[in-house]
Design an enzyme around this catalytic site. Structure first.
Site, PDB file in Angstrom:
ATOM      1  CD  GLU A  49      -2.850   1.284   2.351  1.00 34.20           C
ATOM      2  OE1 GLU A  49      -2.757   0.470   3.287  1.00 34.20           O
ATOM      3  OE2 GLU A  49      -3.785   2.089   2.229  1.00 34.20           O
ATOM      4  CB  CYS A 247      -7.576   2.756   4.042  1.00 37.36           C
ATOM      5  SG  CYS A 247      -8.163   1.800   5.443  1.00 37.36           S
ATOM      6  CD  GLU A 379      -9.449  -2.611   7.668  1.00 34.83           C
ATOM      7  OE1 GLU A 379      -9.547  -1.378   7.851  1.00 34.83           O
ATOM      8  OE2 GLU A 379      -8.466  -3.265   8.054  1.00 34.83           O
TER       9      GLU A 379
HETATM   10  O1  AHR Z   1      -2.167  -1.453   6.757  1.00 36.51           O
HETATM   11  C1  AHR Z   1      -2.663  -0.210   7.147  1.00 36.51           C
HETATM   12  C2  AHR Z   1      -4.170  -0.122   7.076  1.00 36.51           C
HETATM   13  O2  AHR Z   1      -4.753  -1.005   7.988  1.00 36.51           O
HETATM   14  C3  AHR Z   1      -4.791  -0.533   5.772  1.00 36.51           C
HETATM   15  O3  AHR Z   1      -4.814   0.497   4.870  1.00 36.51           O
HETATM   16  C4  AHR Z   1      -6.177  -0.905   6.149  1.00 36.51           C
HETATM   17  O4  AHR Z   1      -6.727  -1.873   5.293  1.00 36.51           O
HETATM   18  C5  AHR Z   1      -6.065  -1.341   7.588  1.00 36.51           C
HETATM   19  O5  AHR Z   1      -6.963  -0.661   8.384  1.00 36.51           O
END
Ligand code: AHR
Length: 658
Positions: A49, A247, A379
């Site tokens: 990410e 996210c 999520e």
């Molecule tokens: O890994 C950090 C965050 O944790 C991610 O963006 C999310 O999916 C989770 O809440």
């Protein structure tokens, strides 16, 4: 005690030779006669990410921040020390931001009006500085247009004190947008360099996409990735690469969600987007965090291919981050979101003559990327998610029946949302359900049996985001031995349950020392260096020694899930003819175990790779990146042999079948 210390000093091999009948011994019985479950090649993968400057400022090797003046403040990252926007700047000059009215992607460029070239300069600060290495070449490229009276543009590398240590020039020409390139060979290294631009002549010039990359990127690609960081990923031998999050897939609002179509095609046409982690934590504001998408979906697929990992893209399902606005796309307006998923499959796998297959082809990859998995939402939780998941699943399966869909169970490993999500997804025959857990080391140790009672006939599990949070001092110290050993203990349970758990990944993956929002993270880096954390080495130990099939392991008739603070799993690698034991000791003491391996003959010479330390707070720092790393020894192991596990240790013992 004397004997114990002696064994510690002698090391593993000597401890084996000594045996230790005076100590309580935990029996570990391994039945190597038959496989009890297949281990998927995707078992250990990576989660990427763009958080903590992992993409822009990290993996993506671009060194110029805000290269095309697209940030909300268009000159953020640029300084013009001799210019004043409230004056005519007769003794210098100034850059003015022009906004194209008819552009959908790259909207801005800068018009430099140079009144007195000797007085004007503009400096880019990079991503917390620019990491420059002596001996490497740096490629500058810039698009220019409407050149009027300007005969040369000079680029200079400045060190932390403002001294020049590398320079190169170009001679721009013409009215039409043209790209010019030049190379800078620096005379020294600097962690926090900046790039100064000056001009010869009097007049004006338009400039856009002012860019600088090291020539030596991963595989030498232009618009490439940082080699040291990709190497760390490659060394993990990951089974899959999940991208682009997290996210950021969902966005703070639906408008700001990640849209893959805006991240492919010519780099200069990709539309910049604010990063969701820009303002997520008020104590960690990162106002200069934007996504250039130079690392876009094509590059993620290409990286997956380079790593030999299955690509696993996750897409917005029409719900903005439920920790933020939680905006919902109305059910009757879901089509564009669903179409994005269908088009992505075509982009990855479609024939070169298909609309999106052609885009891939035009980008230099006529062969398909062989996409097998696609994630619907990150999520998400609640009925709003299930309603939207159903629409996606129906449309995807209708067109691509073999595509495996990843669904989600929300942000926690238990509770109302989790139970509801699982219950509904089971009813819908979901294939793979993503679970997330960021918990204490204690939780991880206590949950090594988490999957032992999961329904063997239900959906399979993707443990898609997890990490033990020891709540040590925030930052790199969070990645300490205590958290890594706890994760290893838990991972024995993932592997033992490989018939249910098909994919797993630690999260987040990377963090820039000076620009992170979230810790712990698997890999830490600064502008010049990078290193694996203790947790990274645990992942590497498991992934590099995965095996193909699970073997039954018992101790006094039970699974070994923390009795005497010992955890164990075993696998066989049918291709290599290896029996692989994974033994974890989470205690601060040496532990004696007695190995009884039945059902197969094996050679007495074995490889024992071990990671351990006395201080559970120990971590790999920038100064000492190898404080805790695996150590490999060749040992002799016979059946019914007592072996000793060091305190806080993760042990891989590999036996060759005879
Ligand atoms: O890994 C950090 C965050 O944790 C991610 O963006 C999310 O999916 C989770 O809440």
């Amino acid at each position: 005690m004397k004997n114990m210390n002696r064994m510690k000093n002698l090391g593993i091999a000597a401890a084996l030779a000594l045996g230790a009948s005076a100590f309580a011994q935990t029996p570990i019985n391994v039945d190597a006669s038959k496989s009890i479950a297949e281990i998927q090649p995707t078992m250990y993968g990576i989660f990427f990410e763009d958080i903590n400057f992992a993409a822009d400022g990290g993996l993506y090797a671009e060194l110029v921040k805000n290269r095309s003046f697209e940030f909300d403040s268009p000159k953020m990252g640029w300084q013009e020390p001799n210019s004043n926007r409230h004056s005519l700047n007769k003794n210098s000059g100034i850059a003015k931001i022009i906004n194209y009215t008819d552009s959908s992607g790259n909207e801005n460029y800068a018009r430099f009006e140079i009144n007195d070239a000797s007085g004007y300069e503009i400096i880019n600060e990079g991503f917390r500085g620019m990491g420059i290495k002596k001996g490497e070449n740096y490629r500058i490229s810039v698009m220019t247009g409407n050149v009027n009276g300007i005969s040369a543009i000079k680029f200079e590398l400045l060190d932390e004190n403002g001294a020049v240590f590398g320079e190169a020039s170009i001679a721009p020409k013409g009215n039409d947008w043209t790209t010019f390139e030049t190379i800078i060979s620096p005379s020294k290294s600097a962690e926090k360099a900046t790039l100064r631009i000056t001009f010869s002549g009097k007049g004006s010039i338009d400039m856009d996409m002012i860019s600088m990359f090291p020539e030596d990127t991963w595989k030498g690609r232009k618009n490439g990735l940082r080699k040291d960081l990709v190497q760390l990923l490659a060394d993990l031998q990951p089974g899959f690469l999940r991208f682009p999050g997290g996210c950021i897939v969902e966005g703070r609002t639906l408008e700001k969600r990640y849209q893959w179509k805006k991240t492919v095609g010519a780099v200069e046409d990709r539309e910049m987007l604010v990063n969701r982690w820009n303002t997520e934590f008020s104590h960690k504001l990162t106002p200069d965090y934007f996504q250039s998408f130079g690392l876009g979906f094509f590059e993620y697929f290409q990286l997956s291919e380079d790593l030999g990992a299955e690509p696993l893209p996750i897409l917005s399902c029409g719900i903005a981050c439920q920790y933020n606005t939680g905006e919902l796309a109305p059910m009757e307006s879901l089509d564009p979101y669903v179409q994005d998923a269908l088009d992505l499959i075509e982009f990855a796998n479609g024939d070169t003559s298909s609309k999106w297959g052609k885009v891939r082809t035009d980008m230099g990859h006529p062969e398909p990327f062989n996409l097998k998995f696609i994630g619907v939402g990150n999520e998400q939780w609640g009925q709003e998610y299930i309603d939207r998941y159903k629409v996606f699943a129906k449309a995807i399966k209708e067109k691509y029946p073999d595509m495996i869909i990843v669904s989600g169970s929300g942000p926690s490993p238990d509770g109302e949302y989790f139970d509801y999500g699982w219950e509904e997804l089971k009813k819908l025959d979901a294939e793979l359900v993503d679970e997330h857990y960021y918990k204490s080391p204690q939780w991880f140790k206590e949950n090594a049996d988490r999957y032992d009672d999961y329904d063997r006939n239900g959906p399979k599990v993707f443990a898609g985001e997890y990490a033990a949070h020891p709540k040590a001092e925030d930052g790199p110290k969070e990645n300490n031995l205590e958290s890594a050993v706890a994760e290893a203990a838990f991972m024995t349970g993932l592997e033992r349950n490989a018939d249910v758990v098909y994919l797993t990944s630690y999260a987040p993956l990377m963090a820039h020392k000076d620009a992170w929002q979230w810790a712990p993270d698997l890999i830490w880096f600064d502008n010049l260096s990078s290193h694996g954390t203790v947790n990274y080495y645990v992942q590497k130990l498991f992934a590099n020694n995965r095996g193909t099939d699970v073997l039954k392991v018992s101790s006094n008739g039970n699974k070994l899930i923390g009795q005497e603070e010992i955890y164990a799993t075993a696998a066989i690698d049918s291709g290599k003819g290896e029996i692989i034991l994974k033994l974890v000791n989470t205690s601060a003491e040496n532990k004696q175990v007695q190995l009884n391996i039945s059902g197969s003959k094996f050679k007495s010479k074995a490889d024992w790779i071990s990671l351990s330390g006395d201080d559970i707070k120990a971590y790999n720092s920038f100064e000492n990146p190898k404080t805790i790393v695996p150590v490999e020894n060749e040992v002799k192991i016979k059946n019914h042999r007592t072996v000793e596990l060091a305190p806080n240790s993760v042990n891989i013992i590999k036996l060759k079948k005879s």
